[in-house]
Design a protein around this motif. Structure first.
Motif, PDB file in Angstrom:
ATOM      1  N   GLY A 170      -0.771  19.809  -4.071  1.00 52.64           N
ATOM      2  CA  GLY A 170      -1.124  20.236  -2.735  1.00 52.64           C
ATOM      3  C   GLY A 170      -0.166  19.668  -1.703  1.00 52.64           C
ATOM      4  O   GLY A 170       0.790  18.965  -2.023  1.00 52.64           O
ATOM      5  N   ASN A 171      -0.466  19.950  -0.414  1.00 55.47           N
ATOM      6  CA  ASN A 171       0.436  19.495   0.640  1.00 55.47           C
ATOM      7  C   ASN A 171      -0.013  18.206   1.295  1.00 55.47           C
ATOM      8  O   ASN A 171       0.704  17.643   2.113  1.00 55.47           O
ATOM      9  N   GLY A 172      -1.228  17.767   0.977  1.00 53.14           N
ATOM     10  CA  GLY A 172      -1.682  16.473   1.488  1.00 53.14           C
ATOM     11  C   GLY A 172      -2.055  16.469   2.945  1.00 53.14           C
ATOM     12  O   GLY A 172      -2.232  15.407   3.544  1.00 53.14           O
ATOM     13  N   THR A 173      -2.212  17.688   3.574  1.00 51.94           N
ATOM     14  CA  THR A 173      -2.550  17.712   5.002  1.00 51.94           C
ATOM     15  C   THR A 173      -4.038  17.582   5.256  1.00 51.94           C
ATOM     16  O   THR A 173      -4.458  17.235   6.354  1.00 51.94           O
ATOM     17  N   ASP A 174      -4.867  17.865   4.252  1.00 51.48           N
ATOM     18  CA  ASP A 174      -6.329  17.794   4.373  1.00 51.48           C
ATOM     19  C   ASP A 174      -6.833  18.655   5.520  1.00 51.48           C
ATOM     20  O   ASP A 174      -7.784  18.305   6.213  1.00 51.48           O
ATOM     21  N   HIS A 220       0.869  -1.180   0.000  1.00 51.44           N
ATOM     22  CA  HIS A 220       0.000   0.000   0.000  1.00 51.44           C
ATOM     23  C   HIS A 220       0.901   1.223   0.000  1.00 51.44           C
ATOM     24  O   HIS A 220       1.557   1.511   0.998  1.00 51.44           O
ATOM     25  N   MET A 221       0.945   1.930  -1.123  1.00 50.38           N
ATOM     26  CA  MET A 221       1.800   3.099  -1.275  1.00 50.38           C
ATOM     27  C   MET A 221       0.963   4.282  -1.733  1.00 50.38           C
ATOM     28  O   MET A 221      -0.035   4.110  -2.446  1.00 50.38           O
ATOM     29  N   GLU A 222       1.366   5.480  -1.319  1.00 50.45           N
ATOM     30  CA  GLU A 222       0.603   6.691  -1.639  1.00 50.45           C
ATOM     31  C   GLU A 222       1.538   7.789  -2.114  1.00 50.45           C
ATOM     32  O   GLU A 222       2.674   7.905  -1.661  1.00 50.45           O
ATOM     33  N   GLU A 223       1.036   8.611  -3.033  1.00 48.58           N
ATOM     34  CA  GLU A 223       1.801   9.739  -3.553  1.00 48.58           C
ATOM     35  C   GLU A 223       0.873  10.947  -3.667  1.00 48.58           C
ATOM     36  O   GLU A 223      -0.255  10.828  -4.155  1.00 48.58           O
ATOM     37  N   THR A 224       1.343  12.099  -3.189  1.00 48.04           N
ATOM     38  CA  THR A 224       0.592  13.340  -3.326  1.00 48.04           C
ATOM     39  C   THR A 224       1.049  14.046  -4.592  1.00 48.04           C
ATOM     40  O   THR A 224       2.223  14.402  -4.739  1.00 48.04           O
ATOM     41  N   PHE A 260       2.310   9.854 -12.140  1.00 48.44           N
ATOM     42  CA  PHE A 260       2.649   9.081 -10.949  1.00 48.44           C
ATOM     43  C   PHE A 260       3.466   7.866 -11.365  1.00 48.44           C
ATOM     44  O   PHE A 260       3.454   7.460 -12.532  1.00 48.44           O
ATOM     45  N   SER A 261       4.163   7.284 -10.400  1.00 46.25           N
ATOM     46  CA  SER A 261       4.966   6.081 -10.662  1.00 46.25           C
ATOM     47  C   SER A 261       5.155   5.320  -9.364  1.00 46.25           C
ATOM     48  O   SER A 261       5.522   5.907  -8.336  1.00 46.25           O
ATOM     49  N   PHE A 262       4.875   4.001  -9.404  1.00 45.94           N
ATOM     50  CA  PHE A 262       5.037   3.146  -8.243  1.00 45.94           C
ATOM     51  C   PHE A 262       5.838   1.910  -8.623  1.00 45.94           C
ATOM     52  O   PHE A 262       5.570   1.292  -9.658  1.00 45.94           O
ATOM     53  N   GLN A 263       6.794   1.558  -7.795  1.00 43.57           N
ATOM     54  CA  GLN A 263       7.593   0.341  -7.989  1.00 43.57           C
ATOM     55  C   GLN A 263       6.931  -0.801  -7.225  1.00 43.57           C
ATOM     56  O   GLN A 263       6.787  -0.738  -6.000  1.00 43.57           O
ATOM     57  N   LEU A 264       6.512  -1.842  -7.935  1.00 47.44           N
ATOM     58  CA  LEU A 264       5.928  -2.998  -7.258  1.00 47.44           C
ATOM     59  C   LEU A 264       7.006  -3.721  -6.457  1.00 47.44           C
ATOM     60  O   LEU A 264       8.172  -3.780  -6.879  1.00 47.44           O
ATOM     61  N   PRO A 265       6.662  -4.274  -5.315  1.00 48.59           N
ATOM     62  CA  PRO A 265       7.670  -4.967  -4.495  1.00 48.59           C
ATOM     63  C   PRO A 265       8.212  -6.194  -5.201  1.00 48.59           C
ATOM     64  O   PRO A 265       7.574  -6.760  -6.091  1.00 48.59           O
TER      65      PRO A 265
END
Length: 354
Positions: A85-89, A78-82, A110-115
């Protein structure tokens, strides 16, 4: 949707199928009718196996019964990227500090590396599933968040060229039939396959010998079974399906019949799943003698359904269906029901499936 005309997740190259260690990349697309101020735009990626089923429990004649739920889940990543904005909500954030998007089309990469750990193949079954998805969320002041989701498929490749999968599997069984106080002659079977692993579209070559020294007429048969096992709360729920079958000519009393590389085609199937602790999908070849009026003589041989056939490249994704997908993935494999449509009802006695 107000000013939000389009909100979607696009994957680079329209790619929908990945392997562990690959990069999942793309962009979130926003198309606005007018200006829109937002606190943040986030995207996250997740892989999850989940199991659930229910069982009824009796509580006696006076108190009736209740339903017990068995649930478990296993998160692989489970990975997240902002992206904006600053992502503080934070509702208290000054409006001037919040990004303002103009009318028109906007794209955020966006870009995510799978484990690199072993990830089970995507799967949809009766009591559970293995799913992978991306989710984007827009957080705006004084407005409920807007969300969009994009599923994708992961294939855990199983190479049939491995020595283990190339090794034949076989065995033999024998028993004596009885009729009242009389004992009939023995019946026996021995069978082997040309190897242990196969891919959809290939055929299992079965060599077998059936001997009938009894007074009864019987029929030699073979069937490929898929067994799904779901585990939760210390219990296991099993679903077994006949996915391919064939039968030979009947054996009269005293007959012996041999099969020499009789071919049983492997249909489009989910690959074997053995790397998930709460969901497994396994296969077995059942070679047996259908004995009217008696217990069948059965030989079970383990089979592996892989994704990389003999000395070739991985099979196209459409050869590996997932059962019961309610929201089809883009360019996804067909559902299990679609692949199995038209398969005749197995001509196998009840005893054979016990």
């Amino acid at each position: 949707m107000g000013r939000l005309k389009l909100f979607e997740i696009a994957l680079d190259g329209d790619k929908a199928v990945y392997e562990p260690t690959e990069v999942v990349s793309g962009h979130v697309v926003l198309e606005l009718r007018g200006e829109m101020r937002l606190r943040s735009l986030k995207v996250d990626i997740r892989g999850l196996a989940k199991v659930h089923w229910t069982e009824s429990r009796g509580m006696g004649t006076e108190t009736g019964s209740y339903t017990q739920h068995f649930t478990d889940e296993l998160e692989y990543f489970h990975m997240e990227e902002t992206l904006l904005g600053n992502g503080t909500d934070s509702e208290s954030e000054a409006e001037d500090d919040q990004p303002l998007l103009t009318a028109g089309r906007h794209q955020f990469s966006f870009s995510f590396q799978l484990p690199d750990e072993r990830l089970p193949t995507s799967f949809e079954g009766k009591h559970g599933n293995v799913r992978y998805w991306l989710k984007a969320e827009i957080d705006r002041p004084w407005t409920l968040p807007s969300k969009v989701k994009r599923d994708f498929t992961i294939i855990d490749h199983i190479d049939i060229n491995d020595t283990y999968h190339l090794t034949p599997t076989g065995g033999s069984r024998e028993k004596t039939l009885c009729c009242w106080l009389c004992t009939s002659g023995p019946v026996s079977l021995s069978a082997r396959t040309d190897r242990r692993g196969y891919c959809p579209g290939e055929s299992i070559a079965i060599s077998a010998e059936f001997e009938n020294h009894s007074s009864r007429r019987m029929i030699p048969k073979a069937a490929l079974y898929q067994t799904q096992c779901y585990r939760a709360g210390g219990k296991t729920r099993t679903v077994r399906e006949n996915v391919a079958h064939m039968k030979g000519e009947a054996l009269s009393a005293g007959d012996t019949v041999q099969w020499e590389n009789r071919l049983l085609p492997v249909p489009a199937l989910t690959p074997s799943i053995i790397s998930c602790s709460i969901i497994t999908v396994e296969y077995s070849l059942m070679v047996f003698l259908d004995i009217p009026g008696g217990m069948n003589l059965i030989l079970h041989l383990p089979i592996v359904i892989g994704t990389v056939p003999l000395s070739r490249q991985p099979y196209p994704i459409h050869m590996f269906p997932m059962a019961g997908i309610s929201t089809p993935f883009a360019d996804a494999p067909p559902s299990y029901d679609e692949c199995m449509a038209g398969l005749p009802s197995p001509d196998i006695p009840v005893e054979a499936a016990s």
